[in-house]
Structures are given as C-alpha cells and as structure tokens.
Enzyme design. Structure first.
Site, PDB file in Angstrom:
ATOM      1  N   PHE A 159       0.763  -1.303   0.337  1.00  0.00           N
ATOM      2  CA  PHE A 159      -0.461   0.435   0.311  1.00  0.00           C
ATOM      3  C   PHE A 159       0.834   1.219  -0.235  1.00  0.00           C
ATOM      4  CE2 PHE A 159      -1.757   2.621   2.835  1.00  0.00           C
ATOM      5  CZ  PHE A 159      -3.254   3.350   2.021  1.00  0.00           C
ATOM      6  N   THR A 183       2.846   6.794   1.746  1.00  0.00           N
ATOM      7  CA  THR A 183       3.293   7.813   2.450  1.00  0.00           C
ATOM      8  C   THR A 183       4.243   7.832   1.233  1.00  0.00           C
ATOM      9  OG1 THR A 183       2.973   7.306   4.226  1.00  0.00           O
ATOM     10  CG2 THR A 183       5.288   8.164   4.726  1.00  0.00           C
ATOM     11  N   GLY A 188       4.203  12.528   5.601  1.00  0.00           N
ATOM     12  CA  GLY A 188       3.873  11.549   5.595  1.00  0.00           C
ATOM     13  C   GLY A 188       2.362  11.649   7.190  1.00  0.00           C
ATOM     14  N   THR A 190       5.384  -0.781   3.610  1.00  0.00           N
ATOM     15  CA  THR A 190       5.792  -2.522   3.874  1.00  0.00           C
ATOM     16  C   THR A 190       5.134  -3.175   2.882  1.00  0.00           C
ATOM     17  OG1 THR A 190       4.755  -1.861   6.304  1.00  0.00           O
ATOM     18  CG2 THR A 190       4.770  -4.361   5.782  1.00  0.00           C
ATOM     19  N   PHE A 201      -8.405   7.002   3.078  1.00  0.00           N
ATOM     20  CA  PHE A 201      -8.490   6.262   4.863  1.00  0.00           C
ATOM     21  C   PHE A 201      -9.628   5.697   5.294  1.00  0.00           C
ATOM     22  CE2 PHE A 201      -7.710  11.448   6.007  1.00  0.00           C
ATOM     23  CZ  PHE A 201      -6.346  11.489   5.960  1.00  0.00           C
ATOM     24  N   LEU A 233      -7.190   2.632   6.375  1.00  0.00           N
ATOM     25  CA  LEU A 233      -6.199   2.979   7.337  1.00  0.00           C
ATOM     26  C   LEU A 233      -7.415   2.055   8.512  1.00  0.00           C
ATOM     27  CD1 LEU A 233      -4.664   6.248   5.821  1.00  0.00           C
ATOM     28  CD2 LEU A 233      -3.565   3.488   6.910  1.00  0.00           C
ATOM     29  N   ASN A 239      -9.472   0.199   8.745  1.00  0.00           N
ATOM     30  CA  ASN A 239     -10.183  -1.840   8.872  1.00  0.00           C
ATOM     31  C   ASN A 239      -8.163  -1.861   9.661  1.00  0.00           C
ATOM     32  OD1 ASN A 239     -12.063  -1.557   7.735  1.00  0.00           O
ATOM     33  ND2 ASN A 239     -11.785  -1.745   6.373  1.00  0.00           N
ATOM     34  N   ARG A 285      13.616 -15.571  39.260  1.00  0.00           N
ATOM     35  CA  ARG A 285      15.051 -14.359  39.441  1.00  0.00           C
ATOM     36  C   ARG A 285      14.462 -13.665  41.223  1.00  0.00           C
ATOM     37  NH1 ARG A 285      19.277 -13.347  38.452  1.00  0.00           N
ATOM     38  NH2 ARG A 285      20.159 -10.860  38.681  1.00  0.00           N
ATOM     39  N   GLU A 326       0.398   4.222  10.547  1.00  0.00           N
ATOM     40  CA  GLU A 326      -2.035   3.969  10.661  1.00  0.00           C
ATOM     41  C   GLU A 326      -1.485   5.583  11.473  1.00  0.00           C
ATOM     42  OE1 GLU A 326      -2.964   2.074   9.376  1.00  0.00           O
ATOM     43  OE2 GLU A 326      -1.823   0.715   8.700  1.00  0.00           O
TER      44      GLU A 326
HETATM   45  C1  LIG Z   1       7.421   0.510   9.380  1.00  0.00           C
HETATM   46  C2  LIG Z   1       7.013   1.526   8.585  1.00  0.00           C
HETATM   47  C3  LIG Z   1       6.483   1.571   8.005  1.00  0.00           C
HETATM   48  C4  LIG Z   1       5.674   1.595   7.178  1.00  0.00           C
HETATM   49  N1  LIG Z   1       4.388   0.766   6.194  1.00  0.00           N
HETATM   50  C5  LIG Z   1       4.052   2.157   5.303  1.00  0.00           C
HETATM   51  C6  LIG Z   1       2.600   1.466   4.270  1.00  0.00           C
HETATM   52  O1  LIG Z   1       2.820   0.504   3.828  1.00  0.00           O
HETATM   53  N2  LIG Z   1       2.845   2.613   3.626  1.00  0.00           N
HETATM   54  C7  LIG Z   1       2.228   3.350   3.984  1.00  0.00           C
HETATM   55  O2  LIG Z   1       1.897   4.138   3.791  1.00  0.00           O
HETATM   56  N3  LIG Z   1       3.390   3.896   4.700  1.00  0.00           N
HETATM   57  C8  LIG Z   1       3.618   3.423   5.423  1.00  0.00           C
HETATM   58  N4  LIG Z   1       4.513   3.805   6.658  1.00  0.00           N
HETATM   59  C9  LIG Z   1       4.761   4.972   7.037  1.00  0.00           C
HETATM   60  C10 LIG Z   1       3.966   6.131   8.717  1.00  0.00           C
HETATM   61  O3  LIG Z   1       2.507   5.098   7.728  1.00  0.00           O
HETATM   62  C11 LIG Z   1       4.815   7.743   8.510  1.00  0.00           C
HETATM   63  O4  LIG Z   1       5.498   6.761   9.013  1.00  0.00           O
HETATM   64  C12 LIG Z   1       3.573   8.325   9.258  1.00  0.00           C
HETATM   65  O5  LIG Z   1       2.111   8.449   8.443  1.00  0.00           O
HETATM   66  C13 LIG Z   1       4.187   9.922   9.592  1.00  0.00           C
HETATM   67  O6  LIG Z   1       4.726   9.984   9.100  1.00  0.00           O
HETATM   68  P1  LIG Z   1       6.227  10.551   9.280  1.00  0.00           P
HETATM   69  O7  LIG Z   1       6.962   9.206   8.832  1.00  0.00           O
HETATM   70  O8  LIG Z   1       6.406  11.198   8.233  1.00  0.00           O
HETATM   71  O9  LIG Z   1       6.395  11.116   9.954  1.00  0.00           O
HETATM   72  P2  LIG Z   1       5.778  13.172  10.076  1.00  0.00           P
HETATM   73  O10 LIG Z   1       4.603  13.268   9.404  1.00  0.00           O
HETATM   74  O11 LIG Z   1       6.908  14.173   9.589  1.00  0.00           O
HETATM   75  O12 LIG Z   1       5.703  13.264  11.938  1.00  0.00           O
HETATM   76  C14 LIG Z   1       6.378  13.798  12.562  1.00  0.00           C
HETATM   77  C15 LIG Z   1       6.136  13.956  13.795  1.00  0.00           C
HETATM   78  O13 LIG Z   1       5.582  14.880  13.473  1.00  0.00           O
HETATM   79  C16 LIG Z   1       4.347  15.143  14.518  1.00  0.00           C
HETATM   80  N5  LIG Z   1       3.527  15.919  13.868  1.00  0.00           N
HETATM   81  C17 LIG Z   1       3.491  16.347  12.315  1.00  0.00           C
HETATM   82  N6  LIG Z   1       2.107  16.672  12.150  1.00  0.00           N
HETATM   83  C18 LIG Z   1       1.998  16.916  13.323  1.00  0.00           C
HETATM   84  C19 LIG Z   1       0.666  18.124  13.435  1.00  0.00           C
HETATM   85  N7  LIG Z   1      -0.438  18.720  12.157  1.00  0.00           N
HETATM   86  N8  LIG Z   1       0.285  18.724  14.961  1.00  0.00           N
HETATM   87  C20 LIG Z   1       0.903  18.328  15.876  1.00  0.00           C
HETATM   88  N9  LIG Z   1       2.400  17.430  15.453  1.00  0.00           N
HETATM   89  C21 LIG Z   1       2.140  16.656  14.438  1.00  0.00           C
HETATM   90  C22 LIG Z   1       3.253  13.577  14.191  1.00  0.00           C
HETATM   91  O14 LIG Z   1       2.619  13.010  15.274  1.00  0.00           O
HETATM   92  C23 LIG Z   1       5.502  12.705  14.549  1.00  0.00           C
HETATM   93  O15 LIG Z   1       5.191  13.032  16.045  1.00  0.00           O
HETATM   94  C24 LIG Z   1       5.624   3.167   7.522  1.00  0.00           C
HETATM   95  C25 LIG Z   1       6.417   3.130   8.546  1.00  0.00           C
HETATM   96  C26 LIG Z   1       6.662   2.728   9.550  1.00  0.00           C
HETATM   97  C27 LIG Z   1       8.176   3.221  10.022  1.00  0.00           C
END
Ligand SMILES: Cc1cc2nc3c(=O)[nH]c(=O)nc-3n(C[C@H](O)[C@H](O)[C@H](O)COP(=O)(O)OP(=O)(O)OC[C@H]3O[C@@H](n4cnc5c(N)ncnc54)[C@H](O)[C@@H]3O)c2cc1C
Lengths: 390, 251
Positions: free
Chosen positions: A132, A135, A140, A167, A239, A242, A244, A271, A366
C-alpha cells in the site's frame, strides 16, 4: 511453561466458538512457526516466505472480506487474528494488516469486477503479496498534499513520483498506489515488473526487523487504463483502508502487551535478588498490577470496538482512540517489562526488547499517536488543529 | 471404507494440574485438547481419507466439554462425529464396552486410536476395544496404508521399523510418528461448526457404566525431586561415576 495469555476479565468468553477456535489455531501457529524463528529472522532482517505460505494456508488473509475466495469472518475475528499474530511479532501482524486491510480491502471495496476476480482469490491464499503506497518522503502525516501523480496517455496512465516506508514493498507482486490524477487522489494497481516501477528495500531499521519496508519509485511508470480503482476518489480511499488496519492494530497491540506481561511475570517469579523472587517486592508487584490493569482495559476497548465494527455503528474517531491508547500502553508495558528483566531484558532470549522496538513503529504508522489526538481533538471541539491556517 | 478414530479430550500438556480430594480438580484446568497420540491416529485416518477415499468418523466418550475435541477433529476434516455423552468417571472396562458399541454402531471397518492417553497413560483402551470387538490389535503404529486391499501398518520395534499386514478389520494403536499434523484452517473451522454431532448415552448403546472393571482410586503428585548434589575436584570422580551407575542408572 507455554505462553499464557493474560485475560483477567475472561474477555475471550465473549467471543463466538469459531472465533475462539481461530484464536487457538493462530496461537498454535505462532508458537510453532513464529516464536522459534523470529529472533533469527530479525537478526537477518527478513520476512520468511514460509510465513506467507502458512498464513495463506490457514485462510486468514483478508479475514473480514466476503466473496472472491476471502474468509468472510467477523471484524472481531480479524482483531483476534491480529492480536495472536502480534503476540508473536508486530512484523508478522504488519504483513497481514497490509495484505488484508491495505491491499485487498481497496480492491474489494473500490475495484472493478475484473480486478476483484483477478487479484483477490490469489491474495487470500497468499499466492500474491500486496502493498500500500500512500506515504511519501515529504508527506507523512499529511498525505493529502502528496506529489506522486498520474497522467493519461492514450490507453495508459503514466505515474511519476516516489513512496516511502512501504511495508511489503520489495516482496509485493502488486502495489495499491495513491496518486493524483488531475489533482484528485486516485488508487492505482501497479504490478511488479511494470515498466518504470522499482521497489528498493530500506535497510538499517532498529524496529520491525522481520518486516520488509521499501521505497516505491515511479519513473514514467506505464500501466494500462484498467488498473485504476474505479470506485473511489479523494482521501476517503486510503482513509477507509487505514480505518480497517488501525482497527486490527488496536487488537494487535494487546497481543504484544500480553507477550511482554507473560515474560515479565514469569521472570519476576523466578529471579531471586536479596534472597527473594523480585515478584515478592511491592515495587515489582505494582508494575505487574499496572500492566494487568492496562491490558484488561485495552482488551475491553478492542472487544467493544469489534462489536461496533461488526454492527456498523462506528465512527473513525472510535478507531483512533483504540489505536492510540492500545499502542501507547503496549509500548509502555514493553518498556516496564524490559526494566523488570534487568540486563536480561536487552537479550533476544526474551521477547520484550523486540516488542518494545517494534511498537515504536506501530506508534508512528497508521496515524501517529498525536495525529490520533488531533483527530479526537477535532471531534471534541469541532476545531481542526492539524494545520495553522484557516 | 470407514475409519473410526477414538479421540479423548485431556488437559493440555502445558496446563497446571491441581488435585483435590484425591482426584484431579477439573475445574482448575484452563485448556483441554485432543490427546497427542490420538492426534497422530486422526492424522493417519485423514491420510486414508485423502489417499483411499475413506470416510472418517471421530468418536469420543466424555462429558459435554469433550464435544470440542470432535469439532476440532471436524475442523481438520473428520466426516462424521459421534459423542458418547457421559459425565461421570469411567472405569476402563465400561469405557471400552461403550467405545466398542459406538464403533459397531458407526459401521467402521478399522479403528485408529492413540497408544495411550496423555492424562491417564494407562494404554488399555485400544487393546480393550479390540478385545470387545473380537478384532486383532496392532500397537505402536506410526502409519497405516491400504495396499492391495490389506492394511499395512508401520511400527517401530526395538531394532528398527517393522511393516505389518492385516487382511481385515483391526484396531491400530498409534505412537508419535514423523507425520506433520495438519492444522485447521479457517474454512475447516467454519464448516466444523455446522457439522452435526451424533450424541448418544451409554444406555442408547446398550452399555451399563456400572461395572468399571478397573477404576482409578486416587491420584497424587509425583514425589518432590531430592536436592541436587555437588562434587568438586578430580578426587570425587570415582564417587560420581559410582553414583551415576548405581543411583541414576545412566551409565
Ligand atoms: C515500519 C514502517 C512501516 C510503514 N508502512 C507503511 C506502508 O505500508 N504504507 C504507507 O503508506 N506508509 C507506511 N509507513 C509510513 C507511516 O504511515 C508514516 O511514517 C506516518 O504516517 C508518519 O509520517 P512521517 O513518518 O512522515 O512523520 P511526520 O508526519 O513527519 O511526523 C513527525 C512527528 O510530527 C508530528 N506531527 C505531524 N504533524 C503534526 C501536527 N499537525 N501537529 C502536531 N504534531 C504533528 C507527528 O505526530 C510525529 O510525532 C510506515 C512507517 C513505518 C515506520
């Protein structure tokens, strides 16, 4: 002594006989096929292909979907499956979540008849793996601003852009990719081997090591017109997937927490320090009692959400609360369990540090913990706080 | 061809057992399961089903809870389910009579069972049922195949593997084999729930449970293991060897 799932309020007595049988079958599978192999798979950073085959063989992929060779179970059964898989490892549950809720579900709900018949039976059996792609490197938490785009070109679409953190990406036979067509988000099915498509694996993770995470790169990627998902436009598409998957995670986190509790309890009982089992000390008992309290609450939350999901009386905010809470307490339980294990807690002889590291990803993907807080904040106040404009 | 599999529901081997009033306190047992040797018998029956088109009838005797073991058997493919419902304790003689009567009623051609149950370990059921049915019994079997109309069983002996041919109805008592046991899949579980269970009382089968023959009087915990012994230095070697030979009987 084998694994004993903490179920203080006997919440599982609320399950149907079939749901309990499915639980037992998946739990046995995790004991036999995941637990003995997971540490090595993590060390090598691989998702074992036999897991794909066996999950398909058990008939649990795409659990709540009906027809097209899918299991047609309740959402509660799907939750139970996620819980048992994540008791083994969040990476195994991630595989199943992505396959079922993020790749099969959009085809099942928004796909054409031909797409459903072509992909769903083989995805349910594990023959085809899906991923899927939502991102992007720069988008993100706010996928709505994605830049990956699709353009019409005769009888084809041309995709350009890149997805990240996907993933199953590298091992997937097909990707459900969200991209903008004339500025509107649409879903596209991209198959492995399509011209201009590559899915390099991302290495160096300290978390979800037994799960494959990849980039998806589209460079003038050419796909036939019949690969667009006709049934949905806009963010509602990704969405609904997501929702589900997040539902499954709210159950899965309970499994990881149960595993940590099980390990912490038995470690504390055996322990000996200062002449007594550490379980005999009030501070340690307090930690165990807190774990029991939080796990019991999380179980009830997950169960009731399952009932709501099955009756159709739910809103996405219900799922946000459960995903956020259950992952949060699972991560904290993993940390406290690690502490109870002392130095042993950092070894791969015990599951706790692995769960702890995994749950850091689960907390972020998610919808991050705070994004769910913002979803609930908007629900409570009617004021969105995701962005500072408007 | 019809194959009867005798299945007993026992406490899971990982379940904690507590004893009250000289008997196992069943209420304290958290998990019940099909006795492991019976699972090998069931697996062999399902092989006969897929390879020789046999119909598999799973038969259990026990209280209401034990119907779960029949549903588990159906989930992996048993065709028919028969439950001899009996809530009380059973002596081995009456148990064997009731099972033999159930087998007769099922019209099965051969009977597969575990060599012993994981809880009582008595090992008397398969030969006892064979006796009541007037059939031969082959024990410690790990596989049964149909070859030219005969049943060919593989069994382990002290010197290796033995192949035994039986030219008619027989009871086979199963040991743990090399076969991997099939696990239930979701489709099997969903179908199993719909499969009817033929529930019979011993009286329906014309059997009285009164005269049990051999009855369990009481059970107790195994004796506590004595504390380990520690030896140090090369000088104690001969003493250690003597103890290993005469007390532990391991060399
Ligand atoms: C192991 C792994 C597998 C994944 N698999 C998939 C997948 O299969 N498909 C897919 O599409 N994605 C996948 N993802 C991506 C995942 O959905 C994103 O990492 C996630 O949506 C967060 O985006 P980001 O990492 O860019 O963090 P960011 O959006 O940059 O966020 C960074 C920080 O800022 C905070 N933040 C962001 N916006 C705001 C706001 N408006 N107000 C306050 N705080 C905020 C967040 O809470 C977080 O603490 C995967 C991620 C990981 C780690």
């Amino acid at each position: 002594m084998g694994y004993e799932a903490l179920d203080f309020y006997d919440v599982d007595s609320l399950l149907t006989d079939e749901e309990r049988m499915i639980r037992d079958a998946v739990r046995d599978w995790v004991d036999e096929s995941v637990i003995p192999k997971i540490e090595n798979a993590c060390r090598e950073g691989v998702f074992l292909d036999e897991w794909r085959q066996e999950l398909g063989g058990m008939g649990i992929l795409g659990a709540p979907l009906k027809g097209y060779g899918c299991p047609g179970l309740s959402y509660t059964a799907y939750g139970v499956i996620c819980r048992e898989l994540e008791r083994g490892d969040s990476g195994i549950r991630s595989f199943a979540s992505v396959q079922g809720s993020l790749a099969m579900y959009p085809i099942w709900d928004f796909g054409s008849e031909e797409q459903k018949e072509k992909y769903l039976p083989k995805m349910a059996s594990g023959e085809l793996i899906g991923c899927f792609g939502l991102t992007e490197p720069d988008y993100g938490s706010n996928p709505g601003d994605m830049v990956t785009k699709a353009e019409e070109d005769d009888d084809h679409y041309i995709l350009n852009g890149a997805k990240m953190w996907i993933t199953n990406g590298t091992i997937a036979d097909l990707a459900v990719v969200w991209a903008k067509l004339d500025g509107v988000i649409r879903g596209f099915i991209v198959e492995k081997g399509d011209e201009g498509f590559s899915a390099p694996e991302m290495k160096g993770k300290h978390s979800l090591k037994a799960s494959v995470t990849s980039e998806l790169v589209f460079q003038d990627c050419k796909i036939p017109k019949d690969r667009i998902l006709p049934g949905v436009k806009g963010l509602r598409g990704p969405f609904s997937c997501l929702n589900n998957a997040r539902f499954g995670i709210s159950w899965g986190a309970v499994g990881a927490a149960q595993s940590c509790f099980d390990s912490a309890r038995s470690y504390a009982m055996s322990r000996i320090q200062f002449d007594h089992p550490i379980a005999a000390y009030q501070l340690v008992q307090n930690k165990l009692a807190w774990m029991l309290r939080e796990i019991t609450k999380a179980q009830l939350l997950a169960y009731h959400l399952g009932v709501k999901k099955d009756s159709g009386e739910w809103v996405p905010e219900h799922i946000s609360l459960a995903k956020m809470n259950n992952v949060d307490i699972a991560l904290e339980i993993a940390r406290v369990a690690r502490d109870i294990h002392g130095a042993n807690g950092i070894l791969d002889e015990y599951p706790v540090m692995r769960h702890m590291a995994n749950l850091e990803s689960v907390k972020t993907y998610e919808g991050t913990h705070d994004i769910h807080n913002l979803i609930l904040g908007r629900h409570i106040t009617g004021i969105q706080a995701f962005t500072r404009e408007a | 061809m019809k194959v009867a599999v005798l299945i007993k529901q026992v406490p899971d081997t990982t379940a904690r057992i507590s004893i009250s009033g000289g008997l196992v306190d069943e209420g304290s047992i958290s998990k019940w399961t099909i006795s492991p040797y019976d699972e090998y018998a069931l697996e062999a029956a399902l092989k006969l089903q897929s390879e020789s088109g046999a119909k598999v009838v799973a038969i259990t005797l026990g209280p209401q809870r034990s119907s779960k073991s029949l549903i588990d058997a159906a989930a992996v493919g048993a065709d028919e389910l028969m439950h001899v419902l009996y809530e009380g304790d059973t002596g081995s003689l009456s148990l064997q009579s009731a099972l033999a009567a159930a087998v007769r009623k099922s019209e099965a051609d051969i009977v597969l069972a575990g060599k012993q149950a994981a809880d009582t370990n008595s090992g008397s059921t398969a030969p006892g049922v064979a006796q009541m049915l007037g059939l031969p019994c082959v024990g410690l079997v790990s596989e049964v195949k149909v070859v030219d109309g005969n049943f060919v069983a593989t069994r382990s002996t002290s010197s290796g593997m033995e192949r035994v041919s039986v030219n008619g109805p027989c009871v086979f008592a199963f040991d743990k084999g090399d076969e991997e046991l099939r696990r239930p899949n979701v489709r099997g579980i969903m179908m199993a729930k719909k499969k009817p269970i033929e529930s019979l009382s011993p009286a329906d089968l014309g059997v009285s449970m009164e005269d049990g023959g051999v009855n369990v009087e009481s059970v107790g915990y195994p004796p506590e293991k004595p504390a380990g012994q520690t030896f140090q230095g090369a000088a104690s070697a001969s003493e250690v060897v003597t103890k290993l030979r005469e007390e532990a009987n391991v060399i």
